[in-house]
Design an enzyme around this catalytic site. Structure first.
Site, PDB file in Angstrom:
ATOM      1  N   CYS A   2       0.869  -1.174   0.000  1.00 29.81           N
ATOM      2  CA  CYS A   2       0.000   0.000   0.000  1.00 29.81           C
ATOM      3  C   CYS A   2       0.905   1.223   0.000  1.00 29.81           C
ATOM      4  O   CYS A   2       1.658   1.445   0.953  1.00 29.81           O
ATOM      5  CB  CYS A   2      -0.899  -0.008   1.232  1.00 29.81           C
ATOM      6  SG  CYS A   2      -1.963   1.446   1.367  1.00 29.81           S
ATOM      7  N   GLU A 105      -4.102   1.063  -6.078  1.00 34.31           N
ATOM      8  CA  GLU A 105      -3.184   0.012  -6.499  1.00 34.31           C
ATOM      9  C   GLU A 105      -3.133   0.029  -8.016  1.00 34.31           C
ATOM     10  O   GLU A 105      -4.067   0.504  -8.676  1.00 34.31           O
ATOM     11  CB  GLU A 105      -3.657  -1.350  -5.973  1.00 34.31           C
ATOM     12  CG  GLU A 105      -2.579  -2.412  -5.929  1.00 34.31           C
ATOM     13  CD  GLU A 105      -1.341  -1.983  -5.172  1.00 34.31           C
ATOM     14  OE1 GLU A 105      -0.366  -1.563  -5.839  1.00 34.31           O
ATOM     15  OE2 GLU A 105      -1.330  -2.044  -3.932  1.00 34.31           O
TER      16      GLU A 105
END
Length: 236
Positions: A2, A105
């Site tokens: 992340c 992402e």
């Protein structure tokens, strides 16, 4: 992994956990990036009460020689955090909740990386499992920094990435933050992928690719590019 996320519903994310006056001056963020300041909730070391903290994203362990190590410690693998030198102390004594509305992402499609915005279906905020530490330099200055714990991706995330952030459910906030819980084994059940239906995802504009862009347009939906044909020229 992340490495970018958002926090724009500030009162909704923090108002029930800390005093509202603590968050009054925070501004909406749509593209939070590594090494930037991030908001977190931790237990006060003396009183045990929840408090708002501002950390630099990227852990700088107390024993580090240089703060530049932060770039390598943006995330911590939950499977090994209890034994890795950088994380084992914070895993026992310095846990926090890092609020977010969603995270980004990237997926490789046809030689390009398409960003996706991943959020809850109901648009409500959620909380990453975080660790923090204190680092003091020889000149007397101090850095408080944090990292986000990750785990293996569930089936929802696997088409985009093999890892995903650990999400702490509301019913477990107290246990995660409790400074009296110092045995990682007592927290191991929390370090798992989110339920398959916890998130939804959508392709978004490449504006988010640049850390200079921090605006609502970063989460604007876009059309997902088609997958390229295979080497034989067939599109299946």
């Amino acid at each position: 992994m992340c490495c970018r996320y958002t926090l724009f519903q500030i009162k909704a994310a923090l108002g029930s956990l800390v005093k509202l006056q603590q968050v009054a001056r925070m501004k909406a963020r749509y593209n939070i990036a590594p090494t930037q300041p991030i908001a977190a909730v931790r237990a006060n070391e003396n009183s045990g009460n929840r408090e708002l903290a501002i950390f630099s994203w990227g852990l700088v362990p107390f024993w580090a020689k240089e703060p530049s190590i932060a770039h390598q410690l943006l995330n911590a693998r939950s499977e090994t955090a209890a034994v890795k030198p950088a994380f084992r102390g914070p895993m026992r004594h310095h846990r926090c909740l890092i609020p977010a509305d969603g995270f980004y992402e990237w997926k490789a499609i046809g030689g390009q990386k398409q960003p996706y915005y991943i959020r809850r279906p109901d648009h409500e905020p959620f909380y990453f499992a975080g660790l923090f530490d204190h680092w003091g330099s020889p000149d007397g200055s101090e850095i408080e920094s944090a990292t986000i714990l990750t785990t293996a991706a569930n089936d929802f995330m696997t088409p985009i990435h093999k890892r995903m952030p650990v999400i702490i459910p509301e019913s477990q906030y107290d246990r995660w933050l409790d400074p009296k819980v110092q045995q990682p084994a007592k927290l191991a059940d929390l370090l798992r992928p989110a339920p398959e239906d916890f998130f939804i995802r959508k392709p978004v504009t490449p504006l988010v690719n640049s850390v200079r862009n921090d605006m609502p347009e970063c989460i604007m939906p876009t059309v997902e590019p088609p997958s390229p044909p295979n080497q034989l020229g067939f599109g299946f």
